[in-house]
Every structure is written in structure tokens, then in C-alpha cells.
Design an enzyme around this catalytic site. Sequence first.
Site, PDB file in Angstrom:
ATOM      1  N   LYS A 132      22.161  67.518  46.264  1.00  0.00           N
ATOM      2  CA  LYS A 132      23.234  66.692  46.822  1.00  0.00           C
ATOM      3  C   LYS A 132      24.453  66.715  45.904  1.00  0.00           C
ATOM      4  O   LYS A 132      24.339  67.082  44.719  1.00  0.00           O
ATOM      5  CB  LYS A 132      22.719  65.248  46.985  1.00  0.00           C
ATOM      6  CG  LYS A 132      22.244  64.617  45.681  1.00  0.00           C
ATOM      7  CD  LYS A 132      21.448  63.347  45.937  1.00  0.00           C
ATOM      8  CE  LYS A 132      20.973  62.756  44.620  1.00  0.00           C
ATOM      9  NZ  LYS A 132      20.037  61.639  44.816  1.00  0.00           N
TER      10      LYS A 132
ATOM     11  N   TYR B 241      48.749  57.911  24.735  1.00  0.00           N
ATOM     12  CA  TYR B 241      49.202  56.722  25.466  1.00  0.00           C
ATOM     13  C   TYR B 241      48.639  55.447  24.853  1.00  0.00           C
ATOM     14  O   TYR B 241      47.469  55.397  24.476  1.00  0.00           O
ATOM     15  CB  TYR B 241      48.737  56.796  26.926  1.00  0.00           C
ATOM     16  CG  TYR B 241      49.396  57.889  27.713  1.00  0.00           C
ATOM     17  CD1 TYR B 241      50.777  57.919  27.889  1.00  0.00           C
ATOM     18  CD2 TYR B 241      48.639  58.901  28.294  1.00  0.00           C
ATOM     19  CE1 TYR B 241      51.383  58.930  28.619  1.00  0.00           C
ATOM     20  CE2 TYR B 241      49.229  59.908  29.032  1.00  0.00           C
ATOM     21  CZ  TYR B 241      50.606  59.925  29.180  1.00  0.00           C
ATOM     22  OH  TYR B 241      51.204  60.913  29.907  1.00  0.00           O
TER      23      TYR B 241
ATOM     24  N   MET C 230      45.625  63.128  31.256  1.00  0.00           N
ATOM     25  CA  MET C 230      45.240  63.852  32.466  1.00  0.00           C
ATOM     26  C   MET C 230      44.940  65.320  32.180  1.00  0.00           C
ATOM     27  O   MET C 230      44.013  65.902  32.741  1.00  0.00           O
ATOM     28  CB  MET C 230      46.351  63.725  33.521  1.00  0.00           C
ATOM     29  CG  MET C 230      45.910  64.215  34.898  1.00  0.00           C
ATOM     30  SD  MET C 230      47.213  64.145  36.129  1.00  0.00           S
ATOM     31  CE  MET C 230      47.446  62.394  36.332  1.00  0.00           C
TER      32      MET C 230
HETATM   33  C1  LIG Z   1      18.974  61.803  43.937  1.00  0.00           C
HETATM   34  C2  LIG Z   1      17.590  61.600  44.379  1.00  0.00           C
HETATM   35  C3  LIG Z   1      16.522  62.214  43.690  1.00  0.00           C
HETATM   36  C4  LIG Z   1      16.694  62.966  42.398  1.00  0.00           C
HETATM   37  O1  LIG Z   1      16.823  62.052  41.347  1.00  0.00           O
HETATM   38  P1  LIG Z   1      16.967  62.527  39.828  1.00  0.00           P
HETATM   39  O2  LIG Z   1      16.866  61.285  39.047  1.00  0.00           O
HETATM   40  O3  LIG Z   1      18.290  63.194  39.710  1.00  0.00           O
HETATM   41  O4  LIG Z   1      15.856  63.480  39.579  1.00  0.00           O
HETATM   42  C5  LIG Z   1      15.259  62.088  44.242  1.00  0.00           C
HETATM   43  N1  LIG Z   1      15.064  61.382  45.368  1.00  0.00           N
HETATM   44  C6  LIG Z   1      16.043  60.764  46.041  1.00  0.00           C
HETATM   45  C7  LIG Z   1      15.746  59.994  47.270  1.00  0.00           C
HETATM   46  C8  LIG Z   1      17.341  60.842  45.559  1.00  0.00           C
HETATM   47  O5  LIG Z   1      18.326  60.217  46.208  1.00  0.00           O
END
Ligand SMILES: *Cc1c(COP(=O)(O)O)cnc(C)c1O
Length: 360
Positions: free
Chosen positions: A41, A254, A302
Site C-alpha cells: 500500500k 529560518y 524546503m
Molecule cells: C499496513 C498493514 C500491514 C503491514 O503492517 P507492517 O507493520 O508495516 O508490517 C498488515 N496488515 C494490515 C491490515 C495493514 O493495514
Amino acid sequence: MSSFAAKASHRSWIEVDLHALVRNARAVSAQSRVPIMPMVKADAYGLGVGPVVGALESLDPWGYGVATVAEGEELRAARIHRPILVVAPVEATAKSFGAVRAARLIPALGDSRSIRMWMMTGGGDWHLGIDTGMSRAGVRFDEVGALAEELKACPPAGAFTHFHSSEYDDGSMDVQTQRFRDAVAAMPAEPELLHAENSGAIARTSPSPWSFVRPGVFLYGVGSGAALVPEQVVHVHAQVAELRDLKPGDTVSYGATWTAQRPTRLATLSVGYADGYRRSLGNKGVVRVGASRAPIVGTVTMDLTMVDVTGIPCEVGDIATLIGGDGPGAISVDEVGAACGLSPYEVLTGLRARAARVYV
Ligand SMILES: *Cc1c(COP(=O)(O)O)cnc(C)c1O
């Protein structure tokens, strides 16, 4: 990493070591002894989902986990034919579910309305999300019985839960695991696939008692302690753009949050928060220049970041390492996160900004 001097046209860049990624995934398989479903993801946690999945394909994973329908569609467009589970809730409408089905994605459902809508619009593989303590998504572990009718009419291919504190040794995983077992036992029929473990949980459990594991951040080189220590996958580099000598009393960046107390040699690096290098690292982070560590002084801007290189050999055009590097002085993603009060997940996903990505 010296071969990357060849990338001198980039002001800063993120090097992703796909060999290390694959070795981390192998370590997960060896530990859990069940198939893996890599979580890719958010553009593979900011590393770039195309090259990441390209590398992971060689391991023959069960499938991939994503958070959105668009992320699943992207994998299909990249000719990935394995199962793809959308772990976050999808809007329960005919249109959204149509898109899920068109891309042959597997939705995670967890309430009566969504399951009925899924059924009414054509059904197909889905997994039941069970909330055992996250209070984020899915059916409460003690309310699965109320879904009996839906589960009978449209049995899910899988059921899963998610741990809220897998990186802590606080006993909560045992509590959640028991709730998950109870919830599955309350289903009219046990689904073929059961899964629960994210990276932290995988590191604590060998072999896995479930059908497959869902590693995310560990694959990308983050995770500490426990039985499983990942190899660094992400290396962030930036060029030294300028060098200057400060006199005592001179201030930097800054807000003038840093003042030289002594004659100071200052290097300006071609990286800033628009490259995903967090502003909150100002006066807190360190970078590697050669074999030394140089502290960030003043606010990260930035496009540019200043470091104190007093007494450190350093020339314009040299390459500083912000994350990663080899050997004992390597800077882990965890360390960067700790320095600026962010989780390593935020540091990684924040790198999606301007900086170029280079794949090894
Ligand atoms: C993001 C996620 C994972 C992976 O988690 P990590 O801690 O990055 O290994 C597993 N299961 C679900 C449902 C997630 O949303």
C-alpha cells in the site's frame, strides 16, 4: 554506494536496494514458514510499487495487500495476476464494488450493509475483517454472531485481524489472538484463509499459526529488536552544494534557531522537506559525511539543509548520506524517526516527494 556518485546530476536521491528487499522477504518466509502477502500500500510505503513488486514476484508470494482500489488497479495494470486484498474499507456502493470486481480485487468487509451490497452486486471472493482491539475497521470480535445470516449466504474466503501493538511485549497480541480465535469459532463455517500478522507480529511468532503473513515495513528495512532484524533497503543521499565558514554569533536558517558558538564550517546540502526530508529534523538529525556524522543545524528548509562539518573533510560535490549507508555508522529509518518524533512509517512514506528514486 560510491557508484552513485554517477548520479551527480541529481541533487538528492533515494536509492532502493531491491536485493536487500528480497532478502528481507526471504527472512520473513523462513521465520513464518507460511506464504507471504507483502503489503505494498501507499506506493510500497513510498519506495515505488512497480519495482518493489517486480522484485518480490521472484518469491512467489500468495498475493499482495493494498489499501485502496486504485492501488489494486495499478498492480493489475502492471500485469500482476496474483490475488490482491484491499485491507482498508471500500465504499459500499455498486460503483465502488464494480471497480473492485473489474480489477479482480478482494475486498475486506466487516458489516452487514457492505456484505449485503457485495452479495447483491454479484458477490465473489472477500475476507471478513475482525476488529480485536484496533477499533478501526471490521466487525467487533464479540459481534460476529450477528452476521451469521450474511456469512451463511455469502461465505468469505478468508478472515483476518490486525494487531495494535505488535512491536511491544505487552501481552496484547495474546489477547487479540484469543479474540480472533473466538470470533472465527463464532462464524457459521471456518473460512479457508486466516491471517493476522504484520511485521512486528511475524518477528514474535515462528512458525505462523495462520495461512499467510502480511509483512509491510520489515520488507522495507524497518524493525528493531526481536528475532528478526531487517537489512537496510532505503538509502537517501544529497550533494554538498556549498561550504562556508561561520563566525561566532552567526545564525543559521529560518528563525535563526542555531547560533555558532565557535568558528564553524557549514555545509549546505541539496535536500529539503520538499524532498521528503522532514523539517522537524532541524537541530535534531544527523547525516553522514564520509566516515563522520555531522549534525543538522538550524531549520531544514524546503530545498536545502545545513550541517556542521567542522573538522570533517568535505568538498562541494561530495555526497552526504541522510538515511542508510553501510557499516556501523549507518543511519536507520528508526533513528531518523526517533530524532524528529515521527514513526519510521511516516519517514518512509514521506519520501515520496521530489527526490529521484534509483533502484539497485
Ligand atoms: C499496513 C498493514 C500491514 C503491514 O503492517 P507492517 O507493520 O508495516 O508490517 C498488515 N496488515 C494490515 C491490515 C495493514 O493495514
